[in-house]
Scaffold this motif. Sequence first.
Motif, PDB file in Angstrom:
ATOM      1  N   LEU A 188      10.422   0.808  12.039  1.00  9.95           N
ATOM      2  CA  LEU A 188       8.999   0.991  11.769  1.00  9.95           C
ATOM      3  C   LEU A 188       8.517   2.340  12.284  1.00  9.95           C
ATOM      4  N   THR A 189       9.105   2.799  13.380  1.00  4.77           N
ATOM      5  CA  THR A 189       8.773   4.123  13.889  1.00  4.77           C
ATOM      6  C   THR A 189       9.220   5.188  12.887  1.00  4.77           C
ATOM      7  N   ASP A 190      10.365   4.958  12.244  1.00  2.00           N
ATOM      8  CA  ASP A 190      10.804   5.856  11.171  1.00  2.00           C
ATOM      9  C   ASP A 190       9.789   5.847  10.023  1.00  2.00           C
ATOM     10  N   CYS A 191       9.281   4.662   9.681  1.00  2.00           N
ATOM     11  CA  CYS A 191       8.237   4.555   8.640  1.00  2.00           C
ATOM     12  C   CYS A 191       7.035   5.402   9.004  1.00  2.00           C
ATOM     13  N   ASP A 192       6.603   5.268  10.244  1.00  2.00           N
ATOM     14  CA  ASP A 192       5.429   5.995  10.714  1.00  2.00           C
ATOM     15  C   ASP A 192       5.664   7.501  10.639  1.00  2.00           C
ATOM     16  N   GLY A 193       6.852   7.933  11.008  1.00  2.00           N
ATOM     17  CA  GLY A 193       7.184   9.353  10.938  1.00  2.00           C
ATOM     18  C   GLY A 193       7.187   9.869   9.510  1.00  2.00           C
ATOM     19  N   GLU A 194       7.766   9.119   8.602  1.00  2.00           N
ATOM     20  CA  GLU A 194       7.795   9.521   7.190  1.00  2.00           C
ATOM     21  C   GLU A 194       6.385   9.546   6.605  1.00  2.00           C
ATOM     22  N   ASN A 195       5.571   8.591   7.014  1.00  2.00           N
ATOM     23  CA  ASN A 195       4.183   8.558   6.553  1.00  2.00           C
ATOM     24  C   ASN A 195       3.435   9.799   7.034  1.00  2.00           C
ATOM     25  N   SER A 196       3.656  10.173   8.278  1.00  2.00           N
ATOM     26  CA  SER A 196       3.022  11.381   8.810  1.00  2.00           C
ATOM     27  C   SER A 196       3.540  12.624   8.093  1.00  2.00           C
ATOM     28  N   GLU A 197       4.834  12.656   7.818  1.00  2.00           N
ATOM     29  CA  GLU A 197       5.407  13.791   7.089  1.00  2.00           C
ATOM     30  C   GLU A 197       4.764  13.919   5.709  1.00  2.00           C
ATOM     31  N   THR A 198       4.513  12.796   5.071  1.00  2.00           N
ATOM     32  CA  THR A 198       3.876  12.819   3.758  1.00  2.00           C
ATOM     33  C   THR A 198       2.533  13.536   3.814  1.00  2.00           C
ATOM     34  N   LYS A 253       0.834  -1.210   0.000  1.00  2.00           N
ATOM     35  CA  LYS A 253       0.000   0.000   0.000  1.00  2.00           C
ATOM     36  C   LYS A 253       0.867   1.259   0.000  1.00  2.00           C
ATOM     37  N   ALA A 254       1.963   1.246   0.736  1.00  2.00           N
ATOM     38  CA  ALA A 254       2.866   2.398   0.773  1.00  2.00           C
ATOM     39  C   ALA A 254       3.517   2.615  -0.595  1.00  2.00           C
ATOM     40  N   ILE A 298      -3.424  20.306  -5.616  1.00  2.00           N
ATOM     41  CA  ILE A 298      -4.297  19.131  -5.665  1.00  2.00           C
ATOM     42  C   ILE A 298      -5.693  19.541  -5.195  1.00  2.00           C
ATOM     43  N   SER A 299      -6.675  18.783  -5.642  1.00  2.00           N
ATOM     44  CA  SER A 299      -8.062  19.059  -5.266  1.00  2.00           C
ATOM     45  C   SER A 299      -8.368  18.468  -3.892  1.00  2.00           C
ATOM     46  N   ASN A 300      -9.482  18.876  -3.333  1.00  2.00           N
ATOM     47  CA  ASN A 300      -9.948  18.307  -2.065  1.00  2.00           C
ATOM     48  C   ASN A 300     -10.144  16.804  -2.187  1.00  2.00           C
ATOM     49  N   GLU A 301     -10.657  16.363  -3.312  1.00  2.00           N
ATOM     50  CA  GLU A 301     -10.907  14.929  -3.518  1.00  2.00           C
ATOM     51  C   GLU A 301      -9.605  14.131  -3.538  1.00  2.00           C
ATOM     52  N   ILE A 302      -8.627  14.631  -4.254  1.00  2.00           N
ATOM     53  CA  ILE A 302      -7.320  13.944  -4.306  1.00  2.00           C
ATOM     54  C   ILE A 302      -6.681  13.957  -2.923  1.00  2.00           C
ATOM     55  N   HIS A 303      -6.726  15.091  -2.263  1.00  2.00           N
ATOM     56  CA  HIS A 303      -6.160  15.192  -0.913  1.00  2.00           C
ATOM     57  C   HIS A 303      -6.820  14.188   0.022  1.00  2.00           C
ATOM     58  N   SER A 304      -8.131  14.132   0.000  1.00  2.00           N
ATOM     59  CA  SER A 304      -8.865  13.209   0.861  1.00  2.00           C
ATOM     60  C   SER A 304      -8.504  11.758   0.563  1.00  2.00           C
ATOM     61  N   ASP A 305      -8.427  11.425  -0.710  1.00  2.00           N
ATOM     62  CA  ASP A 305      -8.082  10.056  -1.114  1.00  2.00           C
ATOM     63  C   ASP A 305      -6.677   9.679  -0.650  1.00  2.00           C
ATOM     64  N   LYS A 343      -5.537   6.991   2.395  1.00  2.00           N
ATOM     65  CA  LYS A 343      -4.607   5.882   2.144  1.00  2.00           C
ATOM     66  C   LYS A 343      -3.435   5.941   3.119  1.00  2.00           C
ATOM     67  N   SER A 344      -2.935   7.132   3.376  1.00  2.00           N
ATOM     68  CA  SER A 344      -1.826   7.303   4.313  1.00  2.00           C
ATOM     69  C   SER A 344      -2.228   6.876   5.724  1.00  2.00           C
ATOM     70  N   LYS A 345      -3.434   7.226   6.141  1.00  2.00           N
ATOM     71  CA  LYS A 345      -3.910   6.818   7.472  1.00  2.00           C
ATOM     72  C   LYS A 345      -4.024   5.300   7.575  1.00  2.00           C
ATOM     73  N   GLU A 346      -4.475   4.662   6.511  1.00  2.00           N
ATOM     74  CA  GLU A 346      -4.567   3.200   6.508  1.00  2.00           C
ATOM     75  C   GLU A 346      -3.180   2.579   6.623  1.00  2.00           C
ATOM     76  N   ILE A 347      -2.227   3.128   5.916  1.00  2.00           N
ATOM     77  CA  ILE A 347      -0.841   2.646   5.998  1.00  2.00           C
ATOM     78  C   ILE A 347      -0.322   2.835   7.422  1.00  2.00           C
ATOM     79  N   GLY A 348      -0.630   3.974   8.025  1.00  2.00           N
ATOM     80  CA  GLY A 348      -0.220   4.228   9.405  1.00  2.00           C
ATOM     81  C   GLY A 348      -0.778   3.198  10.367  1.00  2.00           C
ATOM     82  N   LYS A 349      -2.005   2.799  10.171  1.00  2.00           N
ATOM     83  CA  LYS A 349      -2.605   1.767  11.026  1.00  2.00           C
ATOM     84  C   LYS A 349      -1.892   0.435  10.852  1.00  2.00           C
TER      85      LYS A 349
END
Length: 130
Positions: free
Chosen positions: A66-76, A11-12, A89-96, A100-106
């Motif tokens: 993995l904590t580094d992964c989480d930090g980079e994901n949050s930075e993204t 997913k990442a 980017i549009s609101n729709e693209i941002h939301s999408d 996806k980033s939040k799912e990766i974080g989980k």
Amino acid sequence: MDFKELLAYQKAFLLAMEIYKISNLFPKEEKYSLTDQVRRSSRSVCANMAEAYRKRRYVNHFICKLTDCDGENSETTVWLDFSLECGYISNEIHSDLTTKSKEIGKLINFMINNPDKFGHKTKLRLRNYN
């Protein structure tokens, strides 16, 4: 199992590629700032996950990477927020993308909290009391 089989990695990787394609449309003046930053942080999630997986024998190293992964994901997500506010980017693209980033974080946090499910085996040391 190879790290490329991890759902979080897959997913990442897809998110990083999606960000790459979208960021190609950013203005040229953003090439060395926002464009590079969002690409770097999204790709770094994958690179750090590969390193983490190779260090899974050592639970502290595994969790640290993995904590580094989480930090980079949050930075993204921060760079995506800037991309939205700058009108790239549009609101729709941002939301999408942020969904996806939040799912990766989980998924990353599941790995952090359950290292035993990813190949870490606590080795028992037997002492010879003779």
